[in-house]
Design a protein around this motif. Structure first.
Motif, PDB file in Angstrom:
ATOM      1  N   GLU A 137       0.744  -1.143   0.098  1.00 14.07           N
ATOM      2  CA  GLU A 137       0.057  -0.122   0.039  1.00 14.07           C
ATOM      3  C   GLU A 137       0.827   1.396  -0.101  1.00 14.07           C
ATOM      4  O   GLU A 137       0.400   2.199  -0.691  1.00 14.07           O
ATOM      5  N   ALA A 138       1.868   1.258   0.919  1.00 12.55           N
ATOM      6  CA  ALA A 138       2.851   2.415   0.814  1.00 12.55           C
ATOM      7  C   ALA A 138       3.361   2.971  -0.529  1.00 12.55           C
ATOM      8  O   ALA A 138       3.675   3.989  -0.898  1.00 12.55           O
ATOM      9  N   LEU A 139       3.839   1.758  -1.045  1.00 14.51           N
ATOM     10  CA  LEU A 139       4.194   2.054  -2.602  1.00 14.51           C
ATOM     11  C   LEU A 139       3.343   2.820  -3.433  1.00 14.51           C
ATOM     12  O   LEU A 139       3.678   3.664  -4.079  1.00 14.51           O
ATOM     13  N   PHE A 140       2.042   2.524  -3.405  1.00 15.95           N
ATOM     14  CA  PHE A 140       1.032   3.224  -4.101  1.00 15.95           C
ATOM     15  C   PHE A 140       0.872   4.696  -3.690  1.00 15.95           C
ATOM     16  O   PHE A 140       0.600   5.512  -4.532  1.00 15.95           O
ATOM     17  N   GLN A 141       0.731   4.789  -2.268  1.00 17.54           N
ATOM     18  CA  GLN A 141       0.597   5.976  -1.604  1.00 17.54           C
ATOM     19  C   GLN A 141       1.810   6.899  -2.241  1.00 17.54           C
ATOM     20  O   GLN A 141       1.358   8.060  -2.420  1.00 17.54           O
ATOM     21  N   ASP A 142       2.977   6.237  -2.116  1.00 14.54           N
ATOM     22  CA  ASP A 142       4.164   7.301  -2.368  1.00 14.54           C
ATOM     23  C   ASP A 142       4.231   7.548  -3.814  1.00 14.54           C
ATOM     24  O   ASP A 142       4.274   8.693  -4.325  1.00 14.54           O
ATOM     25  N   PHE A 143       3.668   6.695  -4.708  1.00 13.37           N
ATOM     26  CA  PHE A 143       3.280   6.896  -6.293  1.00 13.37           C
ATOM     27  C   PHE A 143       2.421   8.332  -6.336  1.00 13.37           C
ATOM     28  O   PHE A 143       2.812   9.118  -7.045  1.00 13.37           O
ATOM     29  N   GLU A 144       1.300   8.061  -5.831  1.00 16.73           N
ATOM     30  CA  GLU A 144       0.260   8.945  -5.985  1.00 16.73           C
ATOM     31  C   GLU A 144       0.808  10.377  -5.525  1.00 16.73           C
ATOM     32  O   GLU A 144       0.719  11.457  -5.848  1.00 16.73           O
ATOM     33  N   SER A 190      11.374  11.733 -11.622  1.00 17.40           N
ATOM     34  CA  SER A 190      12.210  10.861 -11.451  1.00 17.40           C
ATOM     35  C   SER A 190      11.790   9.857 -10.227  1.00 17.40           C
ATOM     36  O   SER A 190      11.851   8.482 -10.324  1.00 17.40           O
ATOM     37  N   VAL A 191      11.164  10.117  -9.265  1.00 11.18           N
ATOM     38  CA  VAL A 191      10.432   9.337  -8.182  1.00 11.18           C
ATOM     39  C   VAL A 191       9.554   8.541  -8.918  1.00 11.18           C
ATOM     40  O   VAL A 191       9.241   7.527  -8.506  1.00 11.18           O
ATOM     41  N   VAL A 192       8.796   9.341  -9.798  1.00 12.68           N
ATOM     42  CA  VAL A 192       7.521   8.414 -10.174  1.00 12.68           C
ATOM     43  C   VAL A 192       8.087   7.249 -11.175  1.00 12.68           C
ATOM     44  O   VAL A 192       7.573   6.246 -11.029  1.00 12.68           O
ATOM     45  N   ASP A 193       9.053   7.610 -11.889  1.00 10.04           N
ATOM     46  CA  ASP A 193       9.546   6.434 -12.656  1.00 10.04           C
ATOM     47  C   ASP A 193      10.094   5.278 -11.936  1.00 10.04           C
ATOM     48  O   ASP A 193       9.748   4.074 -12.403  1.00 10.04           O
ATOM     49  N   GLU A 194      10.617   5.598 -10.790  1.00 14.39           N
ATOM     50  CA  GLU A 194      11.268   4.655  -9.936  1.00 14.39           C
ATOM     51  C   GLU A 194      10.196   3.862  -9.237  1.00 14.39           C
ATOM     52  O   GLU A 194      10.275   2.526  -9.275  1.00 14.39           O
ATOM     53  N   LEU A 195       9.164   4.286  -8.728  1.00 12.73           N
ATOM     54  CA  LEU A 195       7.920   3.714  -8.163  1.00 12.73           C
ATOM     55  C   LEU A 195       7.381   3.114  -9.063  1.00 12.73           C
ATOM     56  O   LEU A 195       6.833   1.995  -8.842  1.00 12.73           O
ATOM     57  N   ASP A 196       7.047   3.423 -10.488  1.00 15.58           N
ATOM     58  CA  ASP A 196       6.592   2.887 -11.482  1.00 15.58           C
ATOM     59  C   ASP A 196       7.046   1.510 -11.570  1.00 15.58           C
ATOM     60  O   ASP A 196       6.465   0.450 -11.871  1.00 15.58           O
ATOM     61  N   ALA A 197       8.392   1.373 -11.811  1.00 18.57           N
ATOM     62  CA  ALA A 197       9.005   0.333 -12.139  1.00 18.57           C
ATOM     63  C   ALA A 197       8.858  -0.692 -10.794  1.00 18.57           C
ATOM     64  O   ALA A 197       8.740  -1.932 -11.036  1.00 18.57           O
ATOM     65  N   GLN A 198       8.840  -0.288  -9.683  1.00 21.31           N
ATOM     66  CA  GLN A 198       8.541  -1.311  -8.449  1.00 21.31           C
ATOM     67  C   GLN A 198       7.206  -1.704  -8.382  1.00 21.31           C
ATOM     68  O   GLN A 198       7.081  -2.731  -8.355  1.00 21.31           O
ATOM     69  N   GLY A 231       3.966  -7.578 -10.833  1.00 21.95           N
ATOM     70  CA  GLY A 231       3.666  -8.699 -11.594  1.00 21.95           C
ATOM     71  C   GLY A 231       1.943  -8.851 -11.607  1.00 21.95           C
ATOM     72  O   GLY A 231       1.539  -9.752 -11.368  1.00 21.95           O
ATOM     73  N   LEU A 232       1.352  -7.660 -11.094  1.00 23.43           N
ATOM     74  CA  LEU A 232      -0.179  -7.799 -11.333  1.00 23.43           C
ATOM     75  C   LEU A 232      -0.896  -8.097 -12.250  1.00 23.43           C
ATOM     76  O   LEU A 232      -0.719  -8.035 -13.420  1.00 23.43           O
ATOM     77  N   ASP A 264      -3.233 -10.193 -17.916  1.00 33.03           N
ATOM     78  CA  ASP A 264      -2.054  -9.334 -17.422  1.00 33.03           C
ATOM     79  C   ASP A 264      -2.389  -7.920 -17.719  1.00 33.03           C
ATOM     80  O   ASP A 264      -3.020  -7.477 -18.805  1.00 33.03           O
ATOM     81  N   ILE A 265      -1.968  -7.197 -16.714  1.00 36.26           N
ATOM     82  CA  ILE A 265      -2.187  -5.646 -16.839  1.00 36.26           C
ATOM     83  C   ILE A 265      -1.027  -4.737 -16.527  1.00 36.26           C
ATOM     84  O   ILE A 265      -0.036  -5.348 -15.939  1.00 36.26           O
ATOM     85  N   HIS A 266      -0.941  -3.397 -16.771  1.00 32.01           N
ATOM     86  CA  HIS A 266       0.261  -2.702 -16.448  1.00 32.01           C
ATOM     87  C   HIS A 266      -0.253  -1.374 -16.251  1.00 32.01           C
ATOM     88  O   HIS A 266      -1.224  -1.102 -16.360  1.00 32.01           O
ATOM     89  N   ASP A 267       0.843  -0.436 -16.006  1.00 25.72           N
ATOM     90  CA  ASP A 267       0.248   0.898 -15.725  1.00 25.72           C
ATOM     91  C   ASP A 267      -0.471   1.070 -14.623  1.00 25.72           C
ATOM     92  O   ASP A 267      -1.623   2.048 -14.746  1.00 25.72           O
ATOM     93  N   VAL A 268      -0.402   0.149 -13.646  1.00 26.89           N
ATOM     94  CA  VAL A 268      -1.698   0.066 -12.473  1.00 26.89           C
ATOM     95  C   VAL A 268      -1.251   1.248 -11.552  1.00 26.89           C
ATOM     96  O   VAL A 268      -0.235   1.629 -10.946  1.00 26.89           O
ATOM     97  N   GLN A 269      -2.466   1.861 -11.294  1.00 31.61           N
ATOM     98  CA  GLN A 269      -2.417   2.857 -10.323  1.00 31.61           C
ATOM     99  C   GLN A 269      -3.418   2.877  -9.192  1.00 31.61           C
ATOM    100  O   GLN A 269      -4.618   2.518  -9.701  1.00 31.61           O
TER     101      GLN A 269
END
Length: 127
Positions: A46-53, A62-70, A75-76, A87-92
């Motif tokens: 959850e914290a990963l998605f909160q940090d991304f938001e 640059s932080v967005v790119d790093e978090l997006d890679a994480q 593998g959602l 399979d999906i990607h670019d999940v927010q």
């Protein structure tokens, strides 16, 4: 892509943990929007998605790119009630319970395939 709404699926990670339930509300082109109801396992990421938001809000690219890679590394994918995996990607996943994602290139041509009882019709790879 044909419009679709009110379909539910489970959000699953590469470790086969159930992250929560997704209710697809609509699509805008290839972007699919919906609501997310977290399961217990979601607390681990959850914290990963909160940090991304938060990074998106302050435009820390640059932080967005790093978090997006994480997030991509999780593998959602979606698992529908009929057992089909997509399979999906670019999940927010947003703090307000909203969610968006895109289908992987090899995903079904149509959202209809998500809920069909027929085998998935996969997109043909460009030669």
């Amino acid at each position: 892509m044909k419009p679709i709404k009110n379909k539910t699926a489970e959000l699953i990670d590469a470790k086969q943990r159930r992250m929560g339930q997704v209710t697809i509300e609509r699509n805008e082109g290839d972007l699919i929007l919906g609501a997310f109801a977290p399961a217990t396992a979601f607390s681990a990421v959850e914290a990963l998605f909160q940090d991304f938001e938060e990074a998106v809000e302050v435009q820390a690219l640059s932080v967005v790119d790093e978090l997006d890679a994480q997030i991509a590394g999780l593998g959602l994918h979606l698992r529908f009630p009929n057992g089909k995996r997509v399979d999906i990607h670019d999940v927010q996943i947003y703090s307000d319970g909203g969610m968006s994602f895109r289908l992987r290139d090899e995903a079904p041509v149509s959202m209809e395939a998500f809920v069909s009882t027929e085998p998935l019709q996969m997109a043909q790879a460009a030669a």
